[in-house]
Design a protein around this motif. Sequence first.
Motif, PDB file in Angstrom:
ATOM      1  N   LEU A   7      -3.585  -6.941   3.666  1.00  0.00           N
ATOM      2  CA  LEU A   7      -3.703  -6.174   2.433  1.00  0.00           C
ATOM      3  C   LEU A   7      -3.278  -6.457   1.320  1.00  0.00           C
ATOM      4  O   LEU A   7      -3.519  -5.709  -0.125  1.00  0.00           O
TER       5      LEU A   7
ATOM      6  N   GLU B 146      -0.633  -4.981  -7.714  1.00  0.00           N
ATOM      7  CA  GLU B 146      -1.162  -4.515  -7.099  1.00  0.00           C
ATOM      8  C   GLU B 146      -1.306  -3.261  -6.266  1.00  0.00           C
ATOM      9  O   GLU B 146      -1.683  -1.866  -6.572  1.00  0.00           O
ATOM     10  N   THR B 147      -0.839  -3.750  -4.869  1.00  0.00           N
ATOM     11  CA  THR B 147      -0.208  -3.006  -3.830  1.00  0.00           C
ATOM     12  C   THR B 147       0.903  -3.282  -3.932  1.00  0.00           C
ATOM     13  O   THR B 147       0.719  -2.703  -2.155  1.00  0.00           O
TER      14      THR B 147
ATOM     15  N   TYR C  70       6.019 -13.897  -7.169  1.00  0.00           N
ATOM     16  CA  TYR C  70       5.224 -13.426  -8.025  1.00  0.00           C
ATOM     17  C   TYR C  70       5.933 -12.073  -8.961  1.00  0.00           C
ATOM     18  O   TYR C  70       5.145 -11.898 -10.372  1.00  0.00           O
TER      19      TYR C  70
ATOM     20  N   TRP D  14       4.015 -11.800 -12.458  1.00  0.00           N
ATOM     21  CA  TRP D  14       4.007  -9.678 -12.129  1.00  0.00           C
ATOM     22  C   TRP D  14       4.643  -8.650 -13.154  1.00  0.00           C
ATOM     23  O   TRP D  14       5.292  -8.876 -13.627  1.00  0.00           O
TER      24      TRP D  14
ATOM     25  N   ARG E 182       0.982  -1.076  -0.329  1.00  0.00           N
ATOM     26  CA  ARG E 182      -0.007   0.122   0.092  1.00  0.00           C
ATOM     27  C   ARG E 182       0.798   1.152  -0.115  1.00  0.00           C
ATOM     28  O   ARG E 182       0.412   2.720   0.257  1.00  0.00           O
TER      29      ARG E 182
ATOM     30  N   ARG F 179      -3.367  -9.407  -7.512  1.00  0.00           N
ATOM     31  CA  ARG F 179      -2.932  -9.274  -8.729  1.00  0.00           C
ATOM     32  C   ARG F 179      -2.330  -8.310  -9.096  1.00  0.00           C
ATOM     33  O   ARG F 179      -1.240  -7.378  -8.977  1.00  0.00           O
TER      34      ARG F 179
ATOM     35  N   SER G 102      -2.565  -7.976  -2.363  1.00  0.00           N
ATOM     36  CA  SER G 102      -2.977  -8.405  -4.136  1.00  0.00           C
ATOM     37  C   SER G 102      -2.496  -8.878  -4.323  1.00  0.00           C
ATOM     38  O   SER G 102      -1.170  -8.984  -5.182  1.00  0.00           O
TER      39      SER G 102
END
Length: 116
Positions: free
Chosen positions: A102, A30-31, A73, A77, A11, A106, A104
């Motif tokens: 939190l 995404e995060t 990841y 990604w 985040r 994605r 993600s």
Amino acid sequence: MTYVVTENCIRCKYMDCVAECPVDCFREGETMLVIDPLLCIDCGICEPACPADAIRSGAESGLEAWVELNARYAHLWPEITVRREPAADARQWDGRPGKLALLSPRPGAGDAGQAG
């Protein structure tokens, strides 16, 4: 052992490290960001560049789960090679504990997110 991105990136996702990396080993979710261990040359330039203090040597004890997460990841990604501005609320998230929930799975935009 390569460097790894840890929980405090979630985040916050500052991208100062991306601009400093000489081998373009960052991948964007995404995060958060991760480091591709197959590309990282263990130079350490990214660690002091991170404003959130979220990058560590994967050789540090207690980071085994983060080493695995970065490796997993990094293959899912997209590559990110150019620094973008962090989210407007990044400072509010910097240093908060318990951010793993939190994360993600994605992918982020990667270099496709660059304004053309």
